[in-house]
Design a protein around this motif. Structure first.
Motif, mmCIF file in Angstrom:
data_model
loop_
_atom_site.group_PDB
_atom_site.id
_atom_site.type_symbol
_atom_site.label_atom_id
_atom_site.label_comp_id
_atom_site.label_asym_id
_atom_site.label_seq_id
_atom_site.Cartn_x
_atom_site.Cartn_y
_atom_site.Cartn_z
ATOM 1 N N ILE A 144 0.836 -1.202 0.000
ATOM 2 C CA ILE A 144 0.000 0.000 0.000
ATOM 3 C C ILE A 144 0.871 1.254 0.000
ATOM 4 O O ILE A 144 0.656 2.178 -0.779
ATOM 5 C CB ILE A 144 -0.964 -0.004 1.208
ATOM 6 N N LEU A 145 1.885 1.292 0.856
ATOM 7 C CA LEU A 145 2.784 2.434 0.926
ATOM 8 C C LEU A 145 3.523 2.618 -0.386
ATOM 9 O O LEU A 145 3.601 3.717 -0.928
ATOM 10 C CB LEU A 145 3.775 2.270 2.084
ATOM 11 N N PHE A 146 4.051 1.538 -0.949
ATOM 12 C CA PHE A 146 4.769 1.612 -2.215
ATOM 13 C C PHE A 146 3.849 2.128 -3.319
ATOM 14 O O PHE A 146 4.219 3.002 -4.089
ATOM 15 C CB PHE A 146 5.333 0.236 -2.597
ATOM 16 N N GLY A 147 2.630 1.620 -3.359
ATOM 17 C CA GLY A 147 1.671 2.052 -4.368
ATOM 18 C C GLY A 147 1.352 3.529 -4.253
ATOM 19 O O GLY A 147 1.248 4.238 -5.247
ATOM 20 N N SER A 148 1.245 4.039 -3.033
ATOM 21 C CA SER A 148 0.946 5.455 -2.878
ATOM 22 C C SER A 148 2.140 6.318 -3.256
ATOM 23 O O SER A 148 1.984 7.416 -3.767
ATOM 24 C CB SER A 148 0.490 5.765 -1.445
ATOM 25 N N LEU A 149 3.348 5.823 -3.027
ATOM 26 C CA LEU A 149 4.544 6.577 -3.427
ATOM 27 C C LEU A 149 4.723 6.564 -4.927
ATOM 28 O O LEU A 149 5.025 7.590 -5.540
ATOM 29 C CB LEU A 149 5.790 5.991 -2.752
ATOM 30 N N VAL A 150 4.551 5.416 -5.558
ATOM 31 C CA VAL A 150 4.714 5.302 -7.003
ATOM 32 C C VAL A 150 3.661 6.117 -7.724
ATOM 33 O O VAL A 150 3.927 6.785 -8.707
ATOM 34 C CB VAL A 150 4.645 3.821 -7.448
ATOM 35 N N GLY A 151 2.436 6.088 -7.243
ATOM 36 C CA GLY A 151 1.354 6.793 -7.894
ATOM 37 C C GLY A 151 1.205 8.230 -7.449
ATOM 38 O O GLY A 151 0.235 8.872 -7.787
ATOM 39 N N GLY A 152 2.174 8.743 -6.691
ATOM 40 C CA GLY A 152 2.073 10.081 -6.150
ATOM 41 C C GLY A 152 1.671 11.112 -7.184
ATOM 42 O O GLY A 152 2.288 11.254 -8.216
ATOM 43 N N GLY A 153 0.599 11.845 -6.903
ATOM 44 C CA GLY A 153 0.148 12.897 -7.787
ATOM 45 C C GLY A 153 -0.745 12.423 -8.918
ATOM 46 O O GLY A 153 -1.361 13.214 -9.595
ATOM 47 N N HIS A 154 -0.816 11.148 -9.157
ATOM 48 C CA HIS A 154 -1.654 10.638 -10.241
ATOM 49 C C HIS A 154 -3.001 10.216 -9.694
ATOM 50 O O HIS A 154 -3.145 9.862 -8.540
ATOM 51 C CB HIS A 154 -0.981 9.438 -10.925
ATOM 52 N N ALA A 155 -3.963 10.252 -10.574
ATOM 53 C CA ALA A 155 -5.314 9.882 -10.170
ATOM 54 C C ALA A 155 -5.393 8.412 -9.799
ATOM 55 O O ALA A 155 -4.719 7.579 -10.374
ATOM 56 C CB ALA A 155 -6.290 10.173 -11.304
ATOM 57 N N ARG A 156 -6.217 8.139 -8.785
ATOM 58 C CA ARG A 156 -6.470 6.760 -8.407
ATOM 59 C C ARG A 156 -7.745 6.314 -9.092
ATOM 60 O O ARG A 156 -8.497 7.106 -9.622
ATOM 61 C CB ARG A 156 -6.610 6.671 -6.895
ATOM 62 N N TRP A 211 -3.881 2.104 -22.491
ATOM 63 C CA TRP A 211 -4.522 3.117 -21.657
ATOM 64 C C TRP A 211 -4.946 2.491 -20.334
ATOM 65 O O TRP A 211 -5.913 1.760 -20.264
ATOM 66 C CB TRP A 211 -5.724 3.716 -22.374
ATOM 67 N N ASP A 212 -4.189 2.764 -19.291
ATOM 68 C CA ASP A 212 -4.517 2.310 -17.941
ATOM 69 C C ASP A 212 -4.695 3.548 -17.056
ATOM 70 O O ASP A 212 -4.613 4.678 -17.539
ATOM 71 C CB ASP A 212 -3.440 1.368 -17.396
ATOM 72 N N ASP A 213 -4.947 3.350 -15.776
ATOM 73 C CA ASP A 213 -5.173 4.476 -14.859
ATOM 74 C C ASP A 213 -4.044 5.497 -14.921
ATOM 75 O O ASP A 213 -4.283 6.696 -15.068
ATOM 76 C CB ASP A 213 -5.294 3.978 -13.407
ATOM 77 N N ALA A 214 -2.820 5.035 -14.788
ATOM 78 C CA ALA A 214 -1.680 5.945 -14.709
ATOM 79 C C ALA A 214 -1.469 6.713 -16.014
ATOM 80 O O ALA A 214 -1.263 7.932 -15.996
ATOM 81 C CB ALA A 214 -0.413 5.170 -14.332
ATOM 82 N N ILE A 260 -11.826 8.928 -15.373
ATOM 83 C CA ILE A 260 -11.291 7.577 -15.578
ATOM 84 C C ILE A 260 -12.315 6.534 -15.137
ATOM 85 O O ILE A 260 -12.528 5.527 -15.824
ATOM 86 C CB ILE A 260 -9.938 7.398 -14.863
ATOM 87 N N ALA A 261 -12.993 6.771 -14.025
ATOM 88 C CA ALA A 261 -14.030 5.834 -13.566
ATOM 89 C C ALA A 261 -15.156 5.743 -14.594
ATOM 90 O O ALA A 261 -15.672 4.657 -14.874
ATOM 91 C CB ALA A 261 -14.575 6.269 -12.214
ATOM 92 N N PHE A 262 -15.531 6.878 -15.187
ATOM 93 C CA PHE A 262 -16.555 6.874 -16.236
ATOM 94 C C PHE A 262 -16.091 6.067 -17.442
ATOM 95 O O PHE A 262 -16.821 5.225 -17.961
ATOM 96 C CB PHE A 262 -16.909 8.311 -16.642
ATOM 97 N N LEU A 263 -14.859 6.309 -17.881
ATOM 98 C CA LEU A 263 -14.340 5.572 -19.039
ATOM 99 C C LEU A 263 -14.260 4.074 -18.747
ATOM 100 O O LEU A 263 -14.558 3.254 -19.611
ATOM 101 C CB LEU A 263 -12.979 6.124 -19.456
ATOM 102 N N LYS A 264 -13.888 3.711 -17.533
ATOM 103 C CA LYS A 264 -13.865 2.290 -17.161
ATOM 104 C C LYS A 264 -15.267 1.697 -17.200
ATOM 105 O O LYS A 264 -15.433 0.533 -17.570
ATOM 106 C CB LYS A 264 -13.300 2.114 -15.743
#
Length: 138
Positions: free
Chosen positions: A14-26, A89-92, A125-129
């Motif tokens: 969880i911590l790694f994921g939040s650091l890697v995705g920092g600033g990007h939409a979840r 095209w993924d979340d990131a 992104i949630a809408f597109l998914k």
């Protein structure tokens, strides 16, 4: 002992994921709110029942699709080159592109300046998914 190790590993992921995705939409946006954000896109794009002009690509099933790989659409040379290595095209990638299309793909034909609010990006992104039946959930 085993459950403690599992807990530590889970927290590390969880911590790694939040650091890697920092600033990007979840991927925890609201598709209904994303439909409202999509109104900014509908000037050029259509998606499912959202309608819109057809200058741009229909974005139904865009999530998980290879970049510049939709049939029957004339993508810009810049977008084709950007996707030539097989990006999907993924979340990131969507979050980066939606925030600054011209910065992510210099030379793109897409004139949109980008979404500046992260919550709008998450919702879009949630809408597109929601328009991609095989897309993974949040």
């Amino acid at each position: 002992m085993r459950s403690s190790l599992t807990l530590v590993l889970s927290l590390s992921v969880i911590l790694f994921g939040s650091l890697v995705g920092g600033g990007h939409a979840r991927a925890d946006g609201d598709p209904a709110k994303g439909l409202k954000v999509f109104n900014k896109c509908a000037i050029c794009h259509s998606a499912g029942a959202a309608g819109g002009a057809q200058t741009g690509l229909d974005l139904t099933d865009v999530f998980g699709r290879r970049v510049a790989a939709a049939p029957n659409f004339d993508f810009s040379a810049a977008l084709r080159a950007f996707g030539a290595d097989g990006k999907t095209w993924d979340d990131a990638l969507l979050a980066r592109f939606l925030a600054d299309p011209g910065g992510v793909v210099p030379g793109t034909n897409m004139a949109f300046v980008g979404l500046k609010r992260e919550d709008e990006t998450r919702h879009l992104i949630a809408f597109l998914k929601s328009l991609t039946p095989a897309a993974p959930g949040p």
